[in-house]
Write an enzyme that holds these catalytic residues in place. Sequence first.
Site, PDB file in Angstrom:
ATOM      1  N   HIS A  36       4.651  -6.486   3.727  1.00 48.54           N
ATOM      2  CA  HIS A  36       5.553  -6.291   2.851  1.00 48.54           C
ATOM      3  C   HIS A  36       5.522  -7.909   2.238  1.00 48.54           C
ATOM      4  O   HIS A  36       5.881  -8.740   2.916  1.00 48.54           O
ATOM      5  CB  HIS A  36       6.829  -5.827   3.106  1.00 48.54           C
ATOM      6  N   HIS A  54      11.412   3.798  -5.298  1.00 45.94           N
ATOM      7  CA  HIS A  54      11.047   4.001  -4.092  1.00 45.94           C
ATOM      8  C   HIS A  54      11.580   5.048  -3.491  1.00 45.94           C
ATOM      9  O   HIS A  54      12.335   5.170  -2.281  1.00 45.94           O
ATOM     10  CB  HIS A  54      11.145   2.824  -3.181  1.00 45.94           C
ATOM     11  N   ASP A  84       3.429  -3.573   0.247  1.00 48.51           N
ATOM     12  CA  ASP A  84       4.242  -2.500  -0.171  1.00 48.51           C
ATOM     13  C   ASP A  84       5.446  -3.298  -0.849  1.00 48.51           C
ATOM     14  O   ASP A  84       5.944  -4.475  -0.777  1.00 48.51           O
ATOM     15  CB  ASP A  84       4.690  -1.638   0.711  1.00 48.51           C
ATOM     16  N   ASP A  85       6.224  -2.596  -1.985  1.00 49.82           N
ATOM     17  CA  ASP A  85       7.210  -2.711  -2.581  1.00 49.82           C
ATOM     18  C   ASP A  85       7.232  -4.013  -3.465  1.00 49.82           C
ATOM     19  O   ASP A  85       8.428  -4.409  -3.765  1.00 49.82           O
ATOM     20  CB  ASP A  85       8.524  -2.953  -1.521  1.00 49.82           C
ATOM     21  N   HIS A 108       3.351   2.602  -6.460  1.00 54.13           N
ATOM     22  CA  HIS A 108       4.141   2.716  -5.343  1.00 54.13           C
ATOM     23  C   HIS A 108       5.504   3.357  -5.775  1.00 54.13           C
ATOM     24  O   HIS A 108       6.475   3.208  -5.060  1.00 54.13           O
ATOM     25  CB  HIS A 108       4.341   1.641  -4.413  1.00 54.13           C
ATOM     26  N   TYR A 139       7.034   5.477   1.918  1.00 53.09           N
ATOM     27  CA  TYR A 139       7.163   5.733   3.353  1.00 53.09           C
ATOM     28  C   TYR A 139       5.898   6.569   3.832  1.00 53.09           C
ATOM     29  O   TYR A 139       5.695   7.101   4.770  1.00 53.09           O
ATOM     30  CB  TYR A 139       8.382   6.803   3.539  1.00 53.09           C
TER      31      TYR A 139
END
Length: 290
Positions: free
Chosen positions: A217, A127, A73-74, A123, A164
């Site tokens: 991540h 965020h 993610d991210d 994503h 999340y």
Amino acid sequence: MKSPAQLLMAAVSAVALVATPTAAWSAELPTPTAKPTTTAKPTTATTTDKAKSAAPVAPVDCAKVKCIALTFDDGPGKYADKLLDTLKKYKSKATFLLEGQYVKSRPAFAKRMVVEGHEIGNHSYTHPHLRDLSEDKVREELDKTQAIVKQATGKYPTIIRPPYGELDTRVQAIATEMKMPILLWNGGSRDWATKNETAIYNEVLKNAKRDGVILMHDWVEQTVKVMPKLLVALQKQGYHVVSVSSLRGAKGLEPGDIYPVGSELDKDLFVDAPTTDPELSMESPADNPG
């Protein structure tokens, strides 16, 4: 008794018969070919020749072998290039859930993910907690990311992972409208919390299972550092590390479907996800552009 002249004529006739074949025999003779000036030596195929002649590697069939998906993610995170080097070395594929703001600052990393055959997902752009936004703002977050990823990589993301892991009926309806399934997970690494190589390694192996979707991540340096050891351990346990779309249950997902099935009902699952975007507190989105 024959005269000397007669004997000479007989000898000449005999020589002519031996030297000149009949018409039928001449037709059966092979056509003569010129002899080569040099004799060719037998050769062996070089490594390059073998590589060129080798059959292409067949795609992994997760119906026949044990597969697991590592998802990041991210991203693209600041260490994504090193992670991609490791995945390439160990012939593994991953799924990257990209934030538009980091694709903007590190487009080369995002491009490389696509070029090297990894899967990419949306994503959001910044965020946020999508459940706290209006429907128009949710669409804006997702649409901006779709556009910038396409600009950077030439390809649109094919799945959505809400930040999340939070979603509601509105978010699911918008995913359906965008013709994209929703990806959650069924195992975590807690890399964002521990930032410890041993802890990350143990947590992933504890949660590893066939068709598992592991949350990680690529901005966590310790995750990237432990990845070679982790991939070796997974492969020793018989796992093929693949993108999510290769897993058995991910075949034929429809827009708005949630995968893994039932993951949204697992209340314990969300302890794997950070409650804020940790990278935002560590660096500016413009840091270390790729």
